[in-house]
Design an enzyme around this catalytic site. Structure first.
Site, PDB file in Angstrom:
ATOM      1  N   ASP A   1     108.704-114.124  60.641  1.00 15.60           N
ATOM      2  CA  ASP A   1     107.657-113.131  60.847  1.00 15.60           C
ATOM      3  C   ASP A   1     107.197-113.102  62.301  1.00 15.60           C
ATOM      4  O   ASP A   1     107.540-113.971  63.103  1.00 15.60           O
ATOM      5  CB  ASP A   1     106.464-113.442  59.939  1.00 15.60           C
ATOM      6  CG  ASP A   1     106.773-113.197  58.467  1.00 15.60           C
ATOM      7  OD1 ASP A   1     107.666-112.380  58.174  1.00 15.60           O
ATOM      8  OD2 ASP A   1     106.104-113.823  57.616  1.00 15.60           O
TER       9      ASP A   1
ATOM     10  N   TYR B   1     111.826-126.072  57.829  1.00  9.99           N
ATOM     11  CA  TYR B   1     110.707-125.596  58.633  1.00  9.99           C
ATOM     12  C   TYR B   1     109.766-126.754  58.966  1.00  9.99           C
ATOM     13  O   TYR B   1     109.703-127.756  58.240  1.00  9.99           O
ATOM     14  CB  TYR B   1     109.907-124.540  57.869  1.00  9.99           C
ATOM     15  CG  TYR B   1     110.555-123.180  57.772  1.00  9.99           C
ATOM     16  CD1 TYR B   1     110.299-122.187  58.709  1.00  9.99           C
ATOM     17  CD2 TYR B   1     111.419-122.887  56.725  1.00  9.99           C
ATOM     18  CE1 TYR B   1     110.878-120.936  58.610  1.00  9.99           C
ATOM     19  CE2 TYR B   1     112.011-121.640  56.618  1.00  9.99           C
ATOM     20  CZ  TYR B   1     111.731-120.666  57.563  1.00  9.99           C
ATOM     21  OH  TYR B   1     112.324-119.430  57.463  1.00  9.99           O
TER      22      TYR B   1
END
Length: 250
Positions: free
Chosen positions: A51, A110
């Site tokens: 994003d 992540y």
């Protein structure tokens, strides 16, 4: 011939990874650079989306071309000369044509970075969360609950085009570092849109005492995004690795 690119980037000034018309994106900048060097339009495929504002230490994308890239060092050098300074090409290598940067991946990893003390050198690179009485031990206690479930609809953005909400989490842990730094590590075979940021936001609800450890599990069981914590800001999120079976590389 199909090539893989290994890339890294600081996402602050980009509208995410995926190419979009009229706004700067990671994929858009790389596609333009490849087209300039190869002399034809390039439609690359990334290992996944990130994003707006999210960073990346290691990601892959593939593209096809009829032109052989014989001097990869020079090609990488030329790409990095053209690309914005926030995007880095780390490597390029040929792969078999059936290999997909997106669909051949085994797992993705992540990190989410939180700083609990004001630090101007981490501005845009970590989430400043100055809660003085954050109970990190409770957050650590709640973490193993993630391994007991595979349906994470409660942590997914709503109205997303997915067939299911099943993810197999392989690693999840919190680590406290020096100078007030707190990092969450997570690896899974796939992630839903907004999943990591929603998980971290819900952990912070536990740490702040607004949600119990049992309540954290009940959020997952509810499959209701409204029951989970708010999504933490994007600047603390980093895609750090994408893994593939070694046997499928040339």
């Amino acid at each position: 011939m199909r090539y893989f690119l290994e890339i890294a980037y600081k996402g602050t000034h980009f509208h995410g990874f995926q190419e979009q018309e009229g706004v700067p994106t990671i994929q858009g900048e790389i596609n333009k650079t490849l087209a300039s060097l190869l002399g034809h339009q390039v439609d690359s495929v990334g290992s996944g989306r990130t994003d707006t504002g999210v960073h990346c230490l290691k990601q892959f994308m593939h593209f096809d071309t009829d032109k052989e890239i014989s001097d990869k060092g020079n090609f990488i050098y030329r790409m990095n000369r053209i690309l914005p300074s926030d995007i880095l090409i780390k490597d390029i290598f040929p792969v078999r044509e059936e290999l997909s940067a997106r669909f051949s991946a085994n797992s993705r990893s992540y990190e989410y970075h939180i700083t609990r003390v004001k630090n101007p050198f981490l501005n845009e690179l970590a989430y400043f969360f100055p809660m003085p009485r954050l109970d990190v031990e409770k957050m650590i206690e709640a973490t193993p609950i993630l391994f007991h479930y595979t349906d994470f609809e409660a942590f997914s953005k709503v109205h997303t085009e997915v067939m299911h909400f099943i993810c197999h989490i392989k690693k999840a842990e919190w680590k406290e570092e020096a100078n007030g730094k707190l990092v969450f590590y997570i690896t899974a075979d796939r992630f839903l849109r907004g999943m990591v940021r929603a998980i971290v936001g819900t952990f912070l609800e536990v740490g702040c005492g607004r949600l119990s450890v049992q309540g954290f599990e009940q959020v997952i069981q509810s499959k209701d995004r409204r029951k989970a914590g708010r999504a933490v800001p994007p600047q603390g999120l980093y895609l750090v690795d994408v893994s593939y079976p070694s046997s499928i590389f040339m």
